[in-house]
Design a protein around this motif. Sequence first.
Motif, PDB file in Angstrom:
ATOM      1  N   UNK A  24       0.824  -1.212   0.000  1.00  0.00           N
ATOM      2  CA  UNK A  24       0.000   0.000   0.000  1.00  0.00           C
ATOM      3  C   UNK A  24       0.853   1.256   0.000  1.00  0.00           C
ATOM      4  N   UNK A  25       0.421   2.254  -0.763  1.00  0.00           N
ATOM      5  CA  UNK A  25       1.059   3.577  -0.701  1.00  0.00           C
ATOM      6  C   UNK A  25       0.060   4.516  -0.057  1.00  0.00           C
ATOM      7  N   UNK A  26       0.419   5.038   1.108  1.00  0.00           N
ATOM      8  CA  UNK A  26      -0.470   5.933   1.838  1.00  0.00           C
ATOM      9  C   UNK A  26       0.189   7.293   1.982  1.00  0.00           C
ATOM     10  N   UNK A  27      -0.630   8.305   2.031  1.00  0.00           N
ATOM     11  CA  UNK A  27      -0.060   9.631   2.248  1.00  0.00           C
ATOM     12  C   UNK A  27      -1.097  10.685   1.945  1.00  0.00           C
ATOM     13  N   UNK A  29       0.076  -6.425   2.669  1.00  0.00           N
ATOM     14  CA  UNK A  29       1.107  -7.103   3.455  1.00  0.00           C
ATOM     15  C   UNK A  29       1.987  -6.057   4.130  1.00  0.00           C
ATOM     16  N   UNK A  30       2.340  -5.036   3.345  1.00  0.00           N
ATOM     17  CA  UNK A  30       3.128  -3.933   3.908  1.00  0.00           C
ATOM     18  C   UNK A  30       2.605  -2.622   3.324  1.00  0.00           C
ATOM     19  N   UNK A  31       2.841  -1.563   4.056  1.00  0.00           N
ATOM     20  CA  UNK A  31       2.448  -0.243   3.557  1.00  0.00           C
ATOM     21  C   UNK A  31       3.642   0.704   3.657  1.00  0.00           C
ATOM     22  N   UNK A  32       3.679   1.665   2.734  1.00  0.00           N
ATOM     23  CA  UNK A  32       4.683   2.715   2.799  1.00  0.00           C
ATOM     24  C   UNK A  32       3.959   4.038   2.998  1.00  0.00           C
ATOM     25  N   UNK A  33       4.367   4.742   4.027  1.00  0.00           N
ATOM     26  CA  UNK A  33       3.805   6.083   4.246  1.00  0.00           C
ATOM     27  C   UNK A  33       4.657   7.088   3.505  1.00  0.00           C
TER      28      UNK A  33
END
Length: 312
Positions: free
Chosen positions: A42-45, A212-216
Amino acid sequence: MSVRVRNLVRTYRKGKGWRPRGEEVTALAGLTLDVPANEVHGLLGPNGAGKTTLCKILSTILLPTSGTAEVLGHDVVADAAEVRAHIGIVFGGERGLYGKLTARQTLRYWASLYKIPDARAKARADELLSRLGLDGKADDLVETFSRGMKQRVHLARGLVGDPKLILFDEPTTGMDPVAARDFRALIGELRDEGRTILITTHDMDEAEAVCDRVTLIDKGGVLATESPRGLAEMSGLHRWVEAETTLDVTAIPGVLHTETRNGVLRVKTTDDRSARAVLDFLLDRGVRSVRAVPPRLEDVYLDLIGRRGMEV
Ligand SMILES: Nc1ncnc2c1ncn2[C@@H]1O[C@H](COP(=O)(O)OP(=O)(O)OP(=O)(O)O)[C@@H](O)[C@H]1O
């Protein structure tokens, strides 16, 4: 590695037309990111963080200003054709659909762009129409579809080329809750088929449910990359207690904040000790279904990035 990004920089010039040199905007400020194969990432921001710019560069729509990006081992600039052959792109909204084609024609058209032979293209279109619940509408014009149904055509279209990497930009925008739930199940299936999925979203529940993983991402750089659970633990400042009660716990030392959602009281506390005090207080008064929970992804996000950008 499915995605390998090193020191990626992208700037835009603001201002158009006759103005030769507008103000420079930095969308990506030296971003580095690795996404291993077969991961849902996931790409969050907040708005303007640079997520869409990153997706556009990975899908070869946009050139980087400097730095490198590789998709499935191919450089997005030098090997753009190879990259395009192995990715599927599903951007939100209604862009890129031709209203005067039927759903089936849309998929056949896209299959022809991927140079898929006719017989296989037909089978692939049938399979995707059924998989996305569009078989009943397969021969209706896309312009007659609701927003959520158009979104499903987008999804089907993104899968036509049997991509190893799928880029989803806000995929559930416009979907009703049932469609969004089906979409989440679909993401699981796609991963089980060995694909890698990169998904930008503002929906924290969605990120928590599927990634599975996210990047902020904030201001064009990476704040943190972790599993949703790992991020929650990383921010370890606060512990939450949840219970079905209307009791007032605000006077207990260490209680920072309380809120009630669907009859469930959520209490934010400073640390394990104050969480314990709230638990004891509630249990002493006979409250059932009391539980201590780690912070949710949304809490972590707010903690690390602040309220800015959440009012989407
Ligand atoms: N074509 C463009 N011309 C000028 N500036 C742009 C352009 N596209 C994006 N930007 C700027 O680059 C920055 C990053 O934008 P980007 O769309 O990548 O962010 P985002 O994280 O996808 O945001 P959102 O959550 O709103 O979709 C923003 O400051 C934006 O205004």
